[in-house]
Structures are given as C-alpha cells and as structure tokens.
Design an enzyme around this catalytic site. Structure first.
Site, PDB file in Angstrom:
ATOM      1  N   GLU A  39       5.480  -3.902  11.875  1.00  0.00           N
ATOM      2  CA  GLU A  39       4.300  -2.711  11.759  1.00  0.00           C
ATOM      3  C   GLU A  39       3.124  -3.827  10.976  1.00  0.00           C
ATOM      4  O   GLU A  39       3.260  -4.073   9.864  1.00  0.00           O
ATOM      5  CB  GLU A  39       4.299  -1.792  10.670  1.00  0.00           C
ATOM      6  CG  GLU A  39       5.602  -0.880  10.914  1.00  0.00           C
ATOM      7  CD  GLU A  39       5.467   0.101  10.003  1.00  0.00           C
ATOM      8  OE1 GLU A  39       5.119  -0.035   9.189  1.00  0.00           O
ATOM      9  OE2 GLU A  39       6.089   1.199  10.164  1.00  0.00           O
ATOM     10  N   ASN A  92       0.829  -1.188  -0.029  1.00  0.00           N
ATOM     11  CA  ASN A  92       0.004  -0.164   0.154  1.00  0.00           C
ATOM     12  C   ASN A  92       0.872   1.151   0.097  1.00  0.00           C
ATOM     13  O   ASN A  92       0.311   2.415  -0.307  1.00  0.00           O
ATOM     14  CB  ASN A  92      -0.937   0.151   1.058  1.00  0.00           C
ATOM     15  CG  ASN A  92      -0.314  -0.320   2.482  1.00  0.00           C
ATOM     16  OD1 ASN A  92       0.841  -0.524   2.595  1.00  0.00           O
ATOM     17  ND2 ASN A  92      -1.062   0.489   3.391  1.00  0.00           N
ATOM     18  N   CYS A 113      -2.975   1.185   6.861  1.00  0.00           N
ATOM     19  CA  CYS A 113      -3.048   0.390   8.203  1.00  0.00           C
ATOM     20  C   CYS A 113      -3.744   1.244   9.155  1.00  0.00           C
ATOM     21  O   CYS A 113      -4.206   0.725  10.330  1.00  0.00           O
ATOM     22  CB  CYS A 113      -1.503   0.265   8.724  1.00  0.00           C
ATOM     23  SG  CYS A 113      -0.345   1.828   8.975  1.00  0.00           S
TER      24      CYS A 113
HETATM   25  P1  NAP Z   1       0.901  -9.200   3.504  1.00  0.00           P
HETATM   26  O1  NAP Z   1       0.225  -9.875   2.529  1.00  0.00           O
HETATM   27  O2  NAP Z   1       1.124  -9.411   4.877  1.00  0.00           O
HETATM   28  O3  NAP Z   1       2.349  -8.955   2.931  1.00  0.00           O
HETATM   29  C1  NAP Z   1       3.329  -7.971   3.263  1.00  0.00           C
HETATM   30  C2  NAP Z   1       4.693  -8.550   2.679  1.00  0.00           C
HETATM   31  O4  NAP Z   1       5.008  -9.700   3.398  1.00  0.00           O
HETATM   32  C3  NAP Z   1       4.835  -8.480   1.188  1.00  0.00           C
HETATM   33  O5  NAP Z   1       6.025  -8.271   0.667  1.00  0.00           O
HETATM   34  C4  NAP Z   1       4.668 -10.357   0.941  1.00  0.00           C
HETATM   35  O6  NAP Z   1       5.051 -10.469  -0.261  1.00  0.00           O
HETATM   36  C5  NAP Z   1       5.483 -10.568   2.313  1.00  0.00           C
HETATM   37  N1  NAP Z   1       5.096 -12.044   2.455  1.00  0.00           N
HETATM   38  C6  NAP Z   1       3.896 -12.738   2.404  1.00  0.00           C
HETATM   39  N2  NAP Z   1       4.317 -13.877   2.818  1.00  0.00           N
HETATM   40  C7  NAP Z   1       5.545 -14.024   3.495  1.00  0.00           C
HETATM   41  C8  NAP Z   1       6.312 -14.888   4.057  1.00  0.00           C
HETATM   42  N3  NAP Z   1       5.763 -16.078   4.676  1.00  0.00           N
HETATM   43  N4  NAP Z   1       7.552 -14.591   4.526  1.00  0.00           N
HETATM   44  C9  NAP Z   1       7.947 -13.146   4.148  1.00  0.00           C
HETATM   45  N5  NAP Z   1       7.370 -12.432   3.587  1.00  0.00           N
HETATM   46  C10 NAP Z   1       6.006 -12.611   3.273  1.00  0.00           C
HETATM   47  O7  NAP Z   1       0.229  -7.635   3.556  1.00  0.00           O
HETATM   48  P2  NAP Z   1      -0.124  -6.613   2.492  1.00  0.00           P
HETATM   49  O8  NAP Z   1      -1.274  -7.144   1.659  1.00  0.00           O
HETATM   50  O9  NAP Z   1       0.905  -6.311   1.585  1.00  0.00           O
HETATM   51  O10 NAP Z   1      -0.660  -5.184   3.206  1.00  0.00           O
HETATM   52  C11 NAP Z   1      -1.701  -5.066   3.944  1.00  0.00           C
HETATM   53  C12 NAP Z   1      -1.543  -5.368   5.536  1.00  0.00           C
HETATM   54  O11 NAP Z   1      -0.518  -4.696   6.006  1.00  0.00           O
HETATM   55  C13 NAP Z   1      -2.624  -4.826   6.300  1.00  0.00           C
HETATM   56  O12 NAP Z   1      -3.032  -5.795   7.348  1.00  0.00           O
HETATM   57  C14 NAP Z   1      -2.227  -3.785   6.881  1.00  0.00           C
HETATM   58  O13 NAP Z   1      -2.869  -3.469   7.981  1.00  0.00           O
HETATM   59  C15 NAP Z   1      -0.953  -3.922   6.896  1.00  0.00           C
HETATM   60  N6  NAP Z   1      -0.040  -2.750   7.198  1.00  0.00           N
HETATM   61  C16 NAP Z   1       0.486  -2.442   8.302  1.00  0.00           C
HETATM   62  C17 NAP Z   1       1.148  -1.142   8.331  1.00  0.00           C
HETATM   63  C18 NAP Z   1       1.573  -0.568   9.845  1.00  0.00           C
HETATM   64  O14 NAP Z   1       2.299   0.380   9.778  1.00  0.00           O
HETATM   65  N7  NAP Z   1       1.147  -0.994  10.942  1.00  0.00           N
HETATM   66  C19 NAP Z   1       1.417  -0.216   7.141  1.00  0.00           C
HETATM   67  C20 NAP Z   1       0.947  -0.920   5.959  1.00  0.00           C
HETATM   68  C21 NAP Z   1       0.447  -2.123   6.107  1.00  0.00           C
HETATM   69  P3  NAP Z   1       4.032 -11.096  -1.376  1.00  0.00           P
HETATM   70  O15 NAP Z   1       3.508  -9.718  -1.805  1.00  0.00           O
HETATM   71  O16 NAP Z   1       5.051 -11.517  -2.195  1.00  0.00           O
HETATM   72  O17 NAP Z   1       3.183 -12.020  -0.895  1.00  0.00           O
HETATM   73  O1  G3H Z   2      -0.517   1.862   5.884  1.00  0.00           O
HETATM   74  C1  G3H Z   2      -0.038   2.203   6.512  1.00  0.00           C
HETATM   75  C2  G3H Z   2       0.755   3.721   6.638  1.00  0.00           C
HETATM   76  O2  G3H Z   2       1.893   3.522   7.495  1.00  0.00           O
HETATM   77  C3  G3H Z   2      -0.033   4.718   6.884  1.00  0.00           C
HETATM   78  O3  G3H Z   2       0.599   5.889   7.000  1.00  0.00           O
HETATM   79  O4  G3H Z   2      -1.170   6.963   8.338  1.00  0.00           O
HETATM   80  O5  G3H Z   2       0.519   8.168   6.921  1.00  0.00           O
HETATM   81  O6  G3H Z   2      -1.301   7.166   5.701  1.00  0.00           O
HETATM   82  P1  G3H Z   2      -0.560   7.212   6.850  1.00  0.00           P
END
Ligand code: NAP
Ligand code: G3H
Length: 488
Positions: free
Chosen positions: A259, A163, A293
């Site tokens: 995160e 994202n 997030c």
């Molecule tokens: P995701 O599916 O968990 O993927 C995140 C990263 O992890 C991608 O690079 C993915 O690669 C990789 N990955 C997947 N399986 C893995 C494994 N077994 N080992 C190592 N890496 C692996 O998350 P997303 O869909 O990209 O992002 C959405 C989620 O992220 C939401 O839940 C959101 O809340 C969270 N998020 C949190 C924050 C925060 O700051 N707290 C910020 C942004 C997003 P692939 O793409 O190749 O699967």
């Molecule tokens: O998706 C998670 C990002 O860390 C959110 O950043 O609150 O500045 O949009 P933001």
C-alpha cells in the site's frame, strides 16, 4: 496498564522468540516527539545478526503455529482485541506523544484495530476450501476431483508506516497469523514504540514464542538486509512509493503486498450537493493534518460551481483547529518531522511562485502547517502532482468531467478518487474511467470499512488488502487431486 519492556535508561527491547531482548551492540535510536522534541524512548538499532535470530525464530515457530486449529488461533486474537481495548487510553496517549495524533483519533484507531482483529478471526473461521469436479473441463475426467485448501506462506515480514502505527501493523499481523504464518514486524522508527506495544498485546494474548517477533532499526540501514533475507516468504509493506519501489527492485521471487502513496482527487461536477462536498473535502483533506494515504489531495472542480465550492470550503476551514495535541484534540497537529514540514513548504513556495492563488493558510509554526487552500492551481505546479502528506489542498479548475478524468488519470498514483454528483449516470461515467483502486461516490476518499477490498493501482500499490483479501494474500491454494480408480 500494560508495561512495555525497557530498562532504567528508557531503552526499549525487541520481542524475539518470546523474549524481550536488548540490542546486542548497544546501539539505540532515540525517538523524540514531533510535538516538542522531548525524548520518548530509545529503540534498538538491530544488527544483521539480530535480524537473523528473529527470522530463525519465526521460521521454527511457524512449523507448529500452522497446525494450531483455527479456533485456537481465533481465541488468541479475541484476547488481543480485548487487551487492546482495556489499554486504549494508554496506547492512544503514546500515539499522541510519538506521532502527534490527537487523542480522539488515537482512541478511534485503537478501537478500529480491535474490531479489525476480531473480524479477522471471525472471517478466517469462515473461510472454506472447495472441491472441483474434473468433468467440468472439456474431456470429461469423471474420476478426478480437485480438493483445494489454503496453506500459509511461512514467514511474513510486516513493514508499517508512522501514520497508523497500530492499525496498519495489526492489519498485517492479524491476517498473517490467522493464515498460519509467523510474522516479523518492522515498525516505522517514528511509531516503533506503538509497534512494540502492539507486539506486547499479542504476546499477552498468548501468541506462542517466535510466532510474532519485532525488529526495530532505521529502514535505510537494516531495510535492505531484512527485505532480501532468504528466510522471508512474503512482504506486506505500507509506506511511500519511493521505498516500495526500492523494495520491489531489490527483492527476488518474494510475493509483495504493498500500500503506497496517493494523490486522491475529489472531482466535483456541476450538480454536486456542495454542502456535502465541502464537508467531505475538509474532513478528507485536513484531518490528522492530511497525513493519511487516502486524504483528499487535490480538488478538480468544474468551472460552473468552483466559486461557490470555494466559498463553502473556506467557511468550513474556519472551524479547523490547530495546535498541540497534548493540550487538546485538534484537527491540525504538528507534522511528523521538520523534514516533512520543510517538504510541504517547498510545494507551497513552488505553487506561489508559479501563480497559484493562496486563499488561506500558507504559514508554518514549528512543525505545524496552517490549513492551506490554493486556487487556480495549474498542471505545471508540483502541488498538482506530488503528495504533500500535509494540510495543503490545491484546486484545479476544469471545463467538464472529461477534463477532470484526464487530469486525475495523468497522476502516477492510483489509490482512490471521489466524485461528487447527484447524477448516477455521471457517477458511473467518471468511476468507470478513473485509474484507481476505489472510487467513492459522494464521500471523501477513505479506506474503511476494513473488510472492503483496499488497493492501489499504478504507483499506489501491489495486491489487495481488506480482511478476507489479506488472509488470501498471505496464504496460497494447496491442491490435492483425487484420482478414483473405480470410475470410467
Ligand atoms: P516510508 O518512509 O516509506 O516508511 C515506511 C516504512 O518503511 C517504515 O517502517 C520505514 O522505516 C520503512 N523503510 C524505509 N526504508 C526502507 C527500506 N529500504 N527497506 C525496508 N523498509 C524501509 O513511509 P512513511 O513516511 O512512514 O509513511 C508515509 C507514506 O506512506 C506516504 O507516502 C503515504 O501515502 C504512505 N501510506 C500509504 C498507505 C496506503 O494504504 N496506501 C497507508 C499509509 C501510508 P523507518 O521509519 O525506519 O525509515
Ligand atoms: O494512511 C492510510 C490509511 O490506510 C488510511 O486509512 O482512510 O481509514 O484514514 P483511513
């Protein structure tokens, strides 16, 4: 214009030890646009051997990078920020196609990232160690002094989500590099072209060979190998709680900074400024289709003002635009995949079946989910607890602030929450009791400014990010104790 390295078949390459390399076994993943399924490019599905090469290169290069002066490292980062800004239109354009972010938000992500990189260089230049006298501890060792400096951890594995493919990659790379580490970036597959673009920017800026490397490939295929690789000294991960928890289960004695997901609540009390509250809820809940997030993911409104609040939110939602971000800047863009849109529909169906009142939205056109608001959501509904990562907001009506706190804290997540009130005592009452990393008073939940500490508790994360905090997380104290012989 900066060219990304690829061949005539639209196959991109990875940066390993300063070279842009092809997949050795010619296996590629096709990255298509969430907007119209058009092919954007193909990225290598890297093999275990290729991961080994990246780790080896990073390990070797870190030995000399750690001794490069802070001033010289900072110069590299300043150049990277300048190159990013020069190419912001092109990179934002790539974001539009690859992750369906609208152009304006893409531009603002690139600009924010340039600021982040510069601020990281400045901050690292101003971090100093300390000396601690021995006689301050009982027993009074006047001949001892401890000199505490910081040293790098080694090879940092940076795993970024789709994202914020530029910002959430750079916010790992820049502090990692300034702390003297080498970095391997594993970008989200949907977002990997943006990740490779960023790596190219750092290379152009003068990051030495091997100090920054990239590994593309599906996390589900190569993730376990890379996260458990013995050459990795630190993992900085942003993504879903599910994957974060998996990584923390399979790794052993490798420090983690994570995160993860969230279910940020906007708690609205009886004396809130409802105009300000509604503005914040709508921009916090629906921008980039709720794929943040820190998006507002539930509204806990006290009964007294709930009807008025609903009216104001609905009138502001009327102004939300949706559509194809290639054609115009819109608030609601197609979700990242049809799977993501299916999931949001499941949550909406569950809410409808269990008696939530659909006030607006609820429709789907391809990957676009219309901005949706449910009222009278109850705690037996999935939408009360699960993170849709889509433009759907539930309103849960509560009796008072205590019930709001109880429901807010019943979530497995603990990223942020917001409280809307004009009473400072109530603001602190609520803030002190919420189990989250950050409470926003009279503002939507959000990460920035990026030098603030940013952390999630419970299932929302491990450790603290934020420029200085990230540099500290990616380094450790090194203590040298001087024992003077001429003291008593
Ligand atoms: P995701 O599916 O968990 O993927 C995140 C990263 O992890 C991608 O690079 C993915 O690669 C990789 N990955 C997947 N399986 C893995 C494994 N077994 N080992 C190592 N890496 C692996 O998350 P997303 O869909 O990209 O992002 C959405 C989620 O992220 C939401 O839940 C959101 O809340 C969270 N998020 C949190 C924050 C925060 O700051 N707290 C910020 C942004 C997003 P692939 O793409 O190749 O699967
Ligand atoms: O998706 C998670 C990002 O860390 C959110 O950043 O609150 O500045 O949009 P933001």
């Amino acid at each position: 214009m900066m060219t990304l390295i690829k061949d005539d078949n639209n196959r991109y390459r990875n940066l390993i030890n300063g070279e842009w390399v092809n997949s050795k076994n010619s296996t590629y993943i096709t990255v298509t646009s969430p907007i119209d399924n058009s092919v954007i490019g193909n990225v290598p599905a890297m093999t275990k051997d290729e991961v080994d090469l990246a780790v080896q290169a990073a390990k070797e290069a870190q030995k000399s990078w750690k001794s490069v002066t802070i001033g010289e490292k900072a110069e590299v980062l300043y150049r990277a920020a300048d190159i990013l800004l020069k190419n912001k239109e092109e990179l934002a354009g790539l974001m539009v196609r690859e992750i369906a972010k609208d152009r304006k938000s893409g531009l603002s992500e690139v600009e924010r990232t340039a600021d982040f990189i510069k601020f990281t260089a400045d901050t690292a230049k101003n971090i100093s160690g300390e000396s601690i006298p021995g006689d301050s501890f009982p027993g009074g060792k006047t001949n001892k002094v401890s000199i505490v400096r910081r040293e790098p951890l080694g090879v940092v594995l940076a795993i970024s989500p789709f994202n914020y493919p530029v910002n959430l990659a750079a916010s790992k790379i820049a502090p990692g590099l300034m702390a003297g580490n080498s970095v391997i970036l594993k970008p989200a597959t949907q977002g990997s072209l943006c990740g490779l673009y960023l790596a190219r920017v750092f290379q152009e800026a003068g990051v030495p060979n091997g100090v920054l490397n990239t590994v593309t490939g599906k996390g589900s295929e190569i993730g376990d190998y890379i996260t458990t690789h013995p050459g990795i000294n630190f993992i900085n991960f942003t993504g879903s709680t599910e994957v974060g928890q998996h990584i923390s289960h399979i790794t052993n004695m490798v420090p983690l900074l994570m995160e993860l997901g969230g279910k940020d609540a906007a708690i609205v009390l009886e004396d809130a400024d409802l105009e300000l509250t509604a503005n914040n809820i709508v921009s916090g809940g629906y921008s980039y289709s709720g794929q943040r997030c820190t998006a507002v993911k539930r509204i806990l409104a006290v009964d007294q003002i709930a009807d008025q609040l609903v009216e104001k939110i609905l009138s502001k939602m009327e102004k939300l635009t949706y559509g194809n971000p290639l054609e115009k800047d819109v608030d609601i863009v197609p979700l990242i995949s049809s799977k993501a849109a299916d999931f949001v529909c499941e949550l909406m169906d569950d809410a409808r079946e269990k008696g939530a009142k659909l006030l607006v939205g609820g429709d789907r056109e391809g990957n676009i989910i219309h901005p949706t608001l449910f009222d009278y959501v109850t705690t037996d509904m999935r939408i009360a607890w699960e993170e849709p990562f889509g433009p759907v907001l539930p309103i849960i009506r509560v009796k008072n602030k205590d019930e709001a706190i109880e429901i807010a804290n019943a979530s497995e997540y603990g990223l942020q929450s917001a409280v809307f009130t004009q009473n400072i005592n109530d603001a602190f009452y609520v803030a002190d009791r919420l189990e989250v990393g950050t409470v926003q008073v009279n503002n939507k939940t959000e990460r920035g400014p990026d030098h603030f500490p940013f952390l999630g508790v419970k299932a929302s994360g491990i450790g603290t990010q934020g420029i200085r905090y990230s540099i500290e997380s990616m380094s450790r104290p090194k203590v040298t104790v001087i024992n003077l012989s001429h003291h008593e």
